[in-house]
Design a protein around this motif. Structure first.
Motif, PDB file in Angstrom:
ATOM      1  N   ASN A  15     -12.610   6.859  10.561  1.00  0.00           N
ATOM      2  CA  ASN A  15     -11.643   6.110  11.840  1.00  0.00           C
ATOM      3  C   ASN A  15     -11.845   4.631  11.415  1.00  0.00           C
ATOM      4  O   ASN A  15     -10.750   3.994  11.440  1.00  0.00           O
ATOM      5  N   LEU A  16     -13.171   4.092  10.891  1.00  0.00           N
ATOM      6  CA  LEU A  16     -13.257   2.806  10.759  1.00  0.00           C
ATOM      7  C   LEU A  16     -12.343   2.439   9.556  1.00  0.00           C
ATOM      8  O   LEU A  16     -11.954   1.302   9.372  1.00  0.00           O
ATOM      9  N   LYS A  17     -12.401   3.283   8.777  1.00  0.00           N
ATOM     10  CA  LYS A  17     -11.607   3.024   7.312  1.00  0.00           C
ATOM     11  C   LYS A  17     -10.194   2.738   7.718  1.00  0.00           C
ATOM     12  O   LYS A  17      -9.287   1.870   7.404  1.00  0.00           O
ATOM     13  N   ILE A  18      -9.584   3.662   8.682  1.00  0.00           N
ATOM     14  CA  ILE A  18      -8.229   3.547   9.243  1.00  0.00           C
ATOM     15  C   ILE A  18      -8.121   2.228   9.864  1.00  0.00           C
ATOM     16  O   ILE A  18      -6.958   1.504   9.721  1.00  0.00           O
ATOM     17  N   ILE A  19      -9.045   1.863  10.784  1.00  0.00           N
ATOM     18  CA  ILE A  19      -8.896   0.780  11.795  1.00  0.00           C
ATOM     19  C   ILE A  19      -8.667  -0.527  10.879  1.00  0.00           C
ATOM     20  O   ILE A  19      -7.872  -1.333  10.971  1.00  0.00           O
ATOM     21  N   LEU A  20      -9.656  -0.325   9.628  1.00  0.00           N
ATOM     22  CA  LEU A  20      -9.902  -1.750   8.970  1.00  0.00           C
ATOM     23  C   LEU A  20      -8.530  -1.680   7.908  1.00  0.00           C
ATOM     24  O   LEU A  20      -7.976  -2.841   7.892  1.00  0.00           O
ATOM     25  N   ASN A  21      -7.900  -0.760   7.612  1.00  0.00           N
ATOM     26  CA  ASN A  21      -6.635  -0.670   6.831  1.00  0.00           C
ATOM     27  C   ASN A  21      -5.630  -1.281   7.627  1.00  0.00           C
ATOM     28  O   ASN A  21      -4.714  -2.290   7.269  1.00  0.00           O
ATOM     29  N   ILE A  22      -5.546  -0.957   8.933  1.00  0.00           N
ATOM     30  CA  ILE A  22      -4.421  -1.645   9.788  1.00  0.00           C
ATOM     31  C   ILE A  22      -4.774  -3.047  10.019  1.00  0.00           C
ATOM     32  O   ILE A  22      -3.696  -3.935   9.868  1.00  0.00           O
ATOM     33  N   ILE A  23      -6.045  -3.409  10.275  1.00  0.00           N
ATOM     34  CA  ILE A  23      -6.253  -5.099  10.436  1.00  0.00           C
ATOM     35  C   ILE A  23      -5.884  -5.557   8.883  1.00  0.00           C
ATOM     36  O   ILE A  23      -5.274  -6.668   9.139  1.00  0.00           O
ATOM     37  N   ARG A  24      -6.509  -5.149   8.105  1.00  0.00           N
ATOM     38  CA  ARG A  24      -6.107  -5.899   6.873  1.00  0.00           C
ATOM     39  C   ARG A  24      -4.727  -5.984   6.272  1.00  0.00           C
ATOM     40  O   ARG A  24      -4.320  -6.979   5.368  1.00  0.00           O
ATOM     41  N   HIS A  25      -3.916  -4.697   6.450  1.00  0.00           N
ATOM     42  CA  HIS A  25      -2.601  -4.856   5.812  1.00  0.00           C
ATOM     43  C   HIS A  25      -1.521  -4.671   6.648  1.00  0.00           C
ATOM     44  O   HIS A  25      -0.302  -4.576   6.172  1.00  0.00           O
ATOM     45  N   HIS A  26      -1.517  -4.877   7.647  1.00  0.00           N
ATOM     46  CA  HIS A  26      -0.206  -4.822   8.748  1.00  0.00           C
ATOM     47  C   HIS A  26       0.567  -6.050   8.448  1.00  0.00           C
ATOM     48  O   HIS A  26       1.855  -5.771   9.090  1.00  0.00           O
ATOM     49  N   HIS A  27       0.216  -6.932   7.676  1.00  0.00           N
ATOM     50  CA  HIS A  27       1.093  -7.991   7.512  1.00  0.00           C
ATOM     51  C   HIS A  27       1.717  -7.983   6.034  1.00  0.00           C
ATOM     52  O   HIS A  27       2.452  -8.938   5.683  1.00  0.00           O
ATOM     53  N   GLU A  28       1.359  -6.878   5.345  1.00  0.00           N
ATOM     54  CA  GLU A  28       1.796  -6.597   3.792  1.00  0.00           C
ATOM     55  C   GLU A  28       3.298  -6.393   4.345  1.00  0.00           C
ATOM     56  O   GLU A  28       3.750  -5.853   5.294  1.00  0.00           O
ATOM     57  N   ARG A  29       4.093  -6.591   3.150  1.00  0.00           N
ATOM     58  CA  ARG A  29       5.526  -6.160   3.305  1.00  0.00           C
ATOM     59  C   ARG A  29       5.867  -5.089   2.180  1.00  0.00           C
ATOM     60  O   ARG A  29       5.176  -5.070   1.068  1.00  0.00           O
ATOM     61  N   PHE A  30       6.754  -4.079   2.524  1.00  0.00           N
ATOM     62  CA  PHE A  30       6.984  -3.002   1.643  1.00  0.00           C
ATOM     63  C   PHE A  30       7.597  -3.559   0.228  1.00  0.00           C
ATOM     64  O   PHE A  30       7.367  -2.941  -0.804  1.00  0.00           O
ATOM     65  N   ASP A  31       8.178  -4.658   0.207  1.00  0.00           N
ATOM     66  CA  ASP A  31       8.629  -5.254  -1.151  1.00  0.00           C
ATOM     67  C   ASP A  31       7.416  -6.016  -1.865  1.00  0.00           C
ATOM     68  O   ASP A  31       7.948  -6.629  -2.935  1.00  0.00           O
ATOM     69  N   GLY A  32       6.471  -6.011  -1.293  1.00  0.00           N
ATOM     70  CA  GLY A  32       5.355  -7.034  -1.977  1.00  0.00           C
ATOM     71  C   GLY A  32       5.458  -8.431  -1.563  1.00  0.00           C
ATOM     72  O   GLY A  32       4.417  -9.092  -2.321  1.00  0.00           O
ATOM     73  N   ASP A  33       6.006  -8.901  -0.740  1.00  0.00           N
ATOM     74  CA  ASP A  33       6.074 -10.408  -0.195  1.00  0.00           C
ATOM     75  C   ASP A  33       5.439 -10.654   0.844  1.00  0.00           C
ATOM     76  O   ASP A  33       5.108 -11.677   1.284  1.00  0.00           O
ATOM     77  N   GLY A  34       4.277  -9.756   1.240  1.00  0.00           N
ATOM     78  CA  GLY A  34       3.391  -9.865   2.352  1.00  0.00           C
ATOM     79  C   GLY A  34       2.139 -10.410   2.282  1.00  0.00           C
ATOM     80  O   GLY A  34       1.893 -11.069   0.873  1.00  0.00           O
ATOM     81  N   PHE A  35       1.199 -10.541   3.016  1.00  0.00           N
ATOM     82  CA  PHE A  35      -0.172 -10.829   2.557  1.00  0.00           C
ATOM     83  C   PHE A  35      -1.232 -10.119   3.385  1.00  0.00           C
ATOM     84  O   PHE A  35      -0.706  -9.304   4.216  1.00  0.00           O
ATOM     85  N   PRO A  36      -2.241 -10.161   3.031  1.00  0.00           N
ATOM     86  CA  PRO A  36      -3.033 -11.177   2.375  1.00  0.00           C
ATOM     87  C   PRO A  36      -3.023 -10.775   0.863  1.00  0.00           C
ATOM     88  O   PRO A  36      -3.245 -11.491  -0.028  1.00  0.00           O
ATOM     89  N   LEU A  37      -2.752  -9.559   0.446  1.00  0.00           N
ATOM     90  CA  LEU A  37      -2.863  -9.037  -1.140  1.00  0.00           C
ATOM     91  C   LEU A  37      -1.381  -8.845  -1.717  1.00  0.00           C
ATOM     92  O   LEU A  37      -1.570  -8.469  -2.883  1.00  0.00           O
ATOM     93  N   LYS A  38      -0.459  -8.992  -0.938  1.00  0.00           N
ATOM     94  CA  LYS A  38       0.791  -9.050  -1.586  1.00  0.00           C
ATOM     95  C   LYS A  38       1.033  -7.339  -2.394  1.00  0.00           C
ATOM     96  O   LYS A  38       1.439  -7.195  -3.162  1.00  0.00           O
ATOM     97  N   LEU A  39       0.514  -6.490  -1.516  1.00  0.00           N
ATOM     98  CA  LEU A  39       0.552  -4.817  -1.779  1.00  0.00           C
ATOM     99  C   LEU A  39       2.091  -4.799  -1.703  1.00  0.00           C
ATOM    100  O   LEU A  39       2.863  -5.369  -0.998  1.00  0.00           O
ATOM    101  N   LYS A  40       2.332  -3.712  -2.443  1.00  0.00           N
ATOM    102  CA  LYS A  40       3.685  -3.214  -2.659  1.00  0.00           C
ATOM    103  C   LYS A  40       3.996  -1.696  -2.170  1.00  0.00           C
ATOM    104  O   LYS A  40       3.157  -0.968  -2.888  1.00  0.00           O
ATOM    105  N   GLY A  41       5.193  -1.183  -1.443  1.00  0.00           N
ATOM    106  CA  GLY A  41       5.196   0.171  -1.223  1.00  0.00           C
ATOM    107  C   GLY A  41       4.167   0.981  -0.901  1.00  0.00           C
ATOM    108  O   GLY A  41       3.398   0.663   0.136  1.00  0.00           O
TER     109      GLY A  41
END
Length: 122
Positions: A15-41
């Motif tokens: 559960n914690l892993k899921i919660i932390l993934n949401i906190i860390r990555h909900h500002h990423e963008r599918f095209d890779g232009d988000g933050f904090p890590l510019k993850l894509k797809g």
């Protein structure tokens, strides 16, 4: 924070892993232009991709001190225009196909009720 979450009980390491993934990555963008890590797809955890679409949908449909709720048709158009750019296309498809249900859920839990509950328990 992790100790506090675990103390609430019933929250597992998974559960914690899921919660932390949401906190860390909900500002990423599918095209890779988000933050904090510019993850894509699909490098963005699925739970974060889902929450991103749900959060934007809720924000657009909700009244805020600085804006009125958007019409449902405008929200759907915005999500569809952002599909593949800001949003995961599968998440956009899922919510737009179920927008009536999403709107019912949002209406069932309006912000003012949540705010009042927080005041009475906090």
């Amino acid at each position: 924070m992790l100790k506090t979450l675990k103390q609430w009980g019933g929250i597992t390491d998974d559960n914690l892993k899921i919660i932390l993934n949401i906190i860390r990555h909900h500002h990423e963008r599918f095209d890779g232009d988000g933050f904090p890590l510019k993850l894509k797809g699909e490098d963005i955890p699925l739970e974060a991709r889902i929450v991103t679409v749900a959060d934007v949908t809720d924000a657009l449909l909700s009244h805020r001190p600085y804006k009125k709720p958007w019409p449902l048709s405008d929200v759907i158009k915005y999500l569809q225009e952002g599909s593949g750019k800001q949003f995961d296309p599968l998440c956009v498809e899922a919510i737009t196909k179920n927008m009536t249900k999403a709107s019912q859920i949002q209406n069932q839990y309006p912000d003012h009720l949540i705010d009042n509950d927080m005041k009475s328990t906090g």
